[in-house]
Design a protein around this motif. Structure first.
Motif: not given
Length: 101
Positions: A13-15, A20-23, A38-42
């Motif tokens: 359901g979530k990643l 590093a994957y903020d694209h 759910r990726i942290a933003r640079r």
């Protein structure tokens, strides 16, 4: 997927991922597959709020890294490497069961 062996595949359901994957491409690909990214933003967010989810993965990798044959891949054949990985996972699980019993 009828007619295939094994349990049916399910998407998460979530990643949870770090900066590093903020694209845009990564987020778009996740959403196209119905996965909430759910990726942290640079430069904006800290990766620490992902820590408790990522810790489980990092801990598991550390347990498997104790087996040198997996850390340094000597096998060329994928089936043999998979067999050693499965054996290592079984041993890790057995160790956890022994710890709690």
């Amino acid at each position: 997927r009828t007619g295939h062996r094994g349990r049916p595949r399910r998407r998460p359901g979530k990643l949870h991922a770090d900066k590093a994957y903020d694209h845009r491409r990564c987020r778009r690909e996740c959403r196209a597959r119905g996965i909430t990214p759910r990726i942290a933003r640079r430069g904006i967010e800290s990766s620490t709020h992902l820590g408790r989810h990522r810790w489980v993965v990092e801990r598991t990798f550390a347990w498997l890294a104790r087996y040198r044959r997996l850390t340094i891949r000597y096998e060329r054949r994928a089936d043999i490497h998979l067999a050693f990985t499965t054996l290592a996972c079984a041993l890790v699980c057995l160790g956890q069961i022994k710890r709690f019993c």
